[in-house]
Design a protein around this motif. Structure first.
Motif, PDB file in Angstrom:
ATOM      1  N   ILE A 622       0.897   0.395  -1.828  1.00 19.07           N
ATOM      2  CA  ILE A 622       2.337   0.397  -1.545  1.00 19.07           C
ATOM      3  C   ILE A 622       2.759   1.743  -0.968  1.00 19.07           C
ATOM      4  N   ILE A 623       2.276   2.843  -1.572  1.00 19.88           N
ATOM      5  CA  ILE A 623       2.603   4.189  -1.080  1.00 19.88           C
ATOM      6  C   ILE A 623       2.152   4.349   0.369  1.00 19.88           C
ATOM      7  N   GLU A 624       0.925   3.942   0.650  1.00 21.55           N
ATOM      8  CA  GLU A 624       0.382   4.077   1.995  1.00 21.55           C
ATOM      9  C   GLU A 624       1.153   3.210   2.984  1.00 21.55           C
ATOM     10  N   GLY A 625       1.529   2.001   2.574  1.00 16.48           N
ATOM     11  CA  GLY A 625       2.289   1.113   3.456  1.00 16.48           C
ATOM     12  C   GLY A 625       3.656   1.676   3.806  1.00 16.48           C
ATOM     13  N   ILE A 626       4.348   2.256   2.805  1.00 13.02           N
ATOM     14  CA  ILE A 626       5.661   2.864   3.066  1.00 13.02           C
ATOM     15  C   ILE A 626       5.507   4.029   4.043  1.00 13.02           C
ATOM     16  N   ASN A 658       2.607  -6.413  -0.209  1.00 16.47           N
ATOM     17  CA  ASN A 658       2.685  -5.449   0.889  1.00 16.47           C
ATOM     18  C   ASN A 658       4.123  -4.965   1.018  1.00 16.47           C
ATOM     19  N   PRO A 659       4.349  -3.642   1.108  1.00 19.38           N
ATOM     20  CA  PRO A 659       5.724  -3.130   1.158  1.00 19.38           C
ATOM     21  C   PRO A 659       6.339  -3.280   2.540  1.00 19.38           C
ATOM     22  N   LYS A 660       7.638  -3.534   2.571  1.00 18.57           N
ATOM     23  CA  LYS A 660       8.373  -3.625   3.822  1.00 18.57           C
ATOM     24  C   LYS A 660       9.693  -2.872   3.656  1.00 18.57           C
ATOM     25  N   ILE A 661       9.904  -1.868   4.495  1.00 12.45           N
ATOM     26  CA  ILE A 661      11.135  -1.076   4.445  1.00 12.45           C
ATOM     27  C   ILE A 661      12.282  -1.938   4.954  1.00 12.45           C
TER      28      ILE A 661
END
Length: 837
Positions: A622-626, A658-661
């Motif tokens: 999550i950190i890397e995706g953001i 998966n993170p999405k801003i």
């Protein structure tokens, strides 16, 4: 002598240890005849899901023995033993008697409740299971001789069965509490009625109060929109001994033990679901007055959208007009024209043949009978049987017919069944006459409309062109900026703005969104924030969407709306939420996004239960995706974008976590050579804003880097930055992290759910990166591209961080600067506390 004394001490210690060990083992989820439970004690199931002990209901001092959920601060009692014999003080105990039965004794050692097993054995053990079932087992064989699931109270838990035996009439039902503060047996009960086609009932005493309608193998067809709210694996079972049972189960263990059904003292069946630390009623059997059994009497049908709600079926009239005019519909309706019912094989007397009138989307009546007929035979079977007064067909059930008075019918807005009511042929003729009159009127009207159409064709064409121009203008950022001089940051948009206009294909019709969200029904509401509300919906093609609807009472409006449309419609990345379109009809301003099934990141980070599911590998992903989403916004997108409101609630998670801003209402576009900008309007979320932005209105890429650093530290610690204040020196989250860093004790900062030894070095490296991101001066912070390299270990040696901003919770405010009055302003644009979007 000394040796003998030492040996004696060791023996005593060993005996004490054995006794203590045995007691502790039993104190977890089990007790035996040699151990009992006092009023102040409880036993807890193996997974800590349920507890058993003494309790007092709200507004009552009487003591009962019950089972309730163990991990939740607001307890929900799901089973009560001594319902009709409460204790008046705290002297009670629960024990296993010499004959092997469970017993509750008062202070005088009198038995006030017992399991009353006639074939009990002397050597038994009681155990509380993680299913919420209290079982009494024979120690020698392991056989269960008694269980609370077979003696239910008012609540239905996962994998628990309610049943009725067709041959013996024996029933296993739920019974309501008498009152909210009195668990004694009340007036209402819930169970299965297996006669002909199985269905469930709530009875008030011996009289029906609610009926679910027949079971078709998947749902109860008399429950409106059951498919939309029931995903809990309801099932109806028939065994060889003639027992019909209903239960629910699910493959999701967390969901199973976070949901149950209960019958209330008022006679309503409720679906109760745990939301974090609270319980929420997510469905109830009585949603309108029409859900009360037989509300409109026999041959009456109830429609909650009509006034009055009751009416008679076609071919029927009120039995007592006077009573109906007073709003008393229980006397029902009677047939106006007697049925002919004279059809014989080969008869040509069409005028005497009864027919059927169809009522669509209806809850079918009670007293249903199953007929062995195919779909195309169902009508003929009913027509040939003079006692058959109605029929219906359901793919899961087959042909259904009714020969008794039709009662408990309700008109649904959707779902339900088609019911065919037998009526005299004259009733159908009246319908035919009406059709002829309507047809004539339609023909005359059509001719008139055609004449008017040709005379107005030119005018209508001009109107369409004007509306199209207005809709395009409404979503063109450049034009909006020029007609709304209050757009304070318009000068920052640069030369790109002339090229960025929303294509008309992204405009979505308002009526389509109304249909998709069921007229923005409360049940589809995902969350609410300063912007307005967010609703879940489904487009005609089946695509699920999240609709963000600007509230007319919102403090924000056109600027943020147009800004978010312009920004998000021109960027696309796997770590950014995808905009599907928008609606700008009339006063409505709506944004349509892809629907993401998991909640926002803050729902996982700050929920003590869900937090446990976040392993370090998931967190690092999550950190890397953001970080990669930010890198795309700052450097890789054709538009350089500063988000300005990066926080946990604005990070949404898809089905794979998966993170999405999301939420670009505050985002700003930079020109190619622009490094920073200034604004007089400071809006954001306190705790995430960089000091230069909060105090002076200056923002840049480094502002987002600061917010990312706060978010990174929140993920690792599981602590929310806003509102956190360490006891010592009033330290903020950043100050607390800095103190532990200097004290070389960062392990204390890591949340216990992810303190995995093999990843310790990687976690400490991420904390190091987080502290570099939250340094007080913007020039000291790394760019997001460097942050990504640091996280991926492409940069081996990291510089030492300088003290972070906001080390202490209280910040000195320069009273001479009027702008600083907004230092702790809350972002009024972003939607927070959103559920799955």
């Amino acid at each position: 002598m000394g040796t003998n004394s030492g040996t004696s001490v060791r023996v005593l210690l060993l005996l004490f240890y054995c006794f203590w060990f045995e007691f502790c083992v039993y104190a977890i989820d089990t007790f035996t005849s040699t151990h009992f439970i006092k009023d102040s004690e409880t036993i807890v199931s193996n997974g800590s899901l349920f507890k058993l002990g003494f309790f007092s209901p709200s507004n009552s001092t009487k003591r009962y023995v019950g089972i309730w959920y163990g991990k939740i601060s607001v307890s929900s009692v799901v089973w009560v033993a001594n319902r009709d014999k409460p204790l008046n003080d705290a002297s009670g105990i629960v024990k296993i008697s010499e004959d092997g039965n469970l017993q509750i004794l008062n202070g005088e050692k009198e038995v006030i409740w017992s399991s009353n097993v006639s074939n009990a054995v002397s050597n038994t053990t009681a155990q509380l299971l993680d299913s919420g079932n209290l079982v009494l087992k024979d120690d020698s064989s392991g056989r269960i001789i008694w269980e609370s699931f077979q003696h239910p109270s008012h609540a239905l838990l996962a994998n628990m069965k309610l049943s009725t035996n067709i041959n013996t009439g024996e029933k296993l039902v739920l019974t309501s509490w008498k009152e909210a503060s009195d668990p004694s047996i009340g007036s209402f009960s819930f169970g299965v009625d297996p006669s002909n086609i199985a269905q469930t009932f709530i009875w008030n005493g011996s009289h029906p109060y609610y009926c679910s309608g027949p079971w078709n193998g998947q749902i109860f067809i008399g429950v409106a929109n059951m498919n939309s709210y029931v995903s809990n694996g309801f099932r109806m079972d028939h065994d060889e001994e003639g027992t019909v049972s209903v239960s629910f189960t699910t493959s999701d263990d967390f969901f199973s033990f976070s949901l149950y059904y209960a019958v209330t003292p008022e006679g309503t069946m409720e679906e109760i679901y745990r939301q974090k630390e609270d319980w929420e009623v997510t469905w109830e059997s009585k949603q309108t007055e029409c859900d009360v059994y037989g509300k409109c009497g026999v041959f009456g049908i109830c429609n909650p959208k009509n006034s009055p709600i009751c009416s008679c079926l076609r071919g029927y009239e009120p039995k007592s007009v006077e009573e109906w005019n007073r709003g008393n519909w229980t006397s029902g309706c009677v047939r106006k024209t007697p049925l002919q019912c004279e059809r014989t094989n080969g008869s040509s007397e069409v005028g005497k043949i009864d027919g059927f009138f169809r009522v669509t989307t209806v809850k079918v009546p009670d007293f249903v009978e199953w007929v062995p007929a195919l779909k195309n035979q169902c009508r003929d079977m009913c027509l040939k049987n003079c006692s058959c007064i109605a029929y219906s067909y359901n793919n899961g059930i087959g042909c259904m017919s009714w020969s008794r008075d039709l009662i408990d019918m309700q008109k649904f807005s959707s779902s339900g069944a088609d019911l065919y009511i037998r009526v005299a042929d004259t009733e159908l003729d009246e319908k035919g006459n009406v059709k002829v009159i309507v047809s004539v009127i339609v023909i005359i009207g059509t001719i008139t409309i055609i004449c008017i159409y040709f005379s107005c064709r030119c005018w209508m064409t001009k109107q369409r062109a004007r509306v199209r121009r207005e809709r395009i203008m409404e979503v063109s950022l450049f034009e909006r900026v020029n007609v709304h001089p209050n757009f304070s940051d318009a000068n920052m948009l640069g030369n790109n703005v002339n090229q960025v206009k929303l294509e008309e294909q992204l405009l979505i019709n308002f009526e389509k969104l109304v249909t998709a969200t069921n007229n923005f029904h409360e049940a589809n509401k995902l969350g609410q924030g300063g912007f307005g509300s967010v609703y879940r919906g489904k487009l005609p093609g089946g695509q699920e969407i999240a609709v963000k609807r600007l509230s007319r009472a919102s403090a924000q409006g056109l600027e943020e709306f147009v800004n978010e449309v312009m920004v998000i419609s021109n960027v696309q990345h796997r770590n950014l939420v995808r905009l599907l379109g928008c609606c700008t009809e009339g006063d409505e301003k709506m944004l349509v996004y892809e629907y993401l099934p998991n909640k926002s990141l803050d729902a996982f980070l700050f929920d003590p239960v869900k937090r446990d599911s976040l392993t370090w590998r998931k967190c690092f992903s999550i950190i890397e995706g953001i970080a990669r989403g930010l890198l795309y916004l700052h450097r890789e997108s054709r538009l350089r974008i500063i988000h300005r409101d990066l926080k946990a609630s604005n990070i949404l998670l898809d089905e794979d976590m998966n993170p999405k801003i999301s939420d670009f209402g505050m985002a700003r576009i930079f020109q190619a050579k622009q490094d920073k900008a200034n604004t007089v309007r400071i809006s954001g979320t306190y705790g995430y804003m960089s000091p230069e932005y909060a105090m002076e209105g200056i923002f840049s890429e480094k502002s987002d880097v600061f917010s990312f650093g706060v978010l990174l530290l929140e993920i690792i610690s599981g602590i929310k930055s806003a509102g956190f204040c360490h006891d010592e020196h009033s330290l903020s989250l950043l100050g607390y992290a800095w103190k532990l860093w200097n004290g070389d004790s960062m392990e204390a900062f890591i949340d216990g759910s992810m303190s995995e030894e093999c990843y310790q070095e990687e976690i400490l490296r991420c904390i190091h990166v987080g502290l570099l991101c939250v340094q007080e001066l913007a020039k000291d912070r790394p760019s997001i591209s460097i942050v990504v390299s640091m996280l991926c270990s492409e940069i081996a040696h990291l510089p030492s961080p300088k003290p972070p901003a906001y080390s202490e919770r209280q910040i000195t405010i320069d009273t001479e600067s009027s702008r600083r009055q907004n230092l702790c302003s809350v972002n009024q644009v972003t939607v927070t506390n959103v559920q799955a979007r």
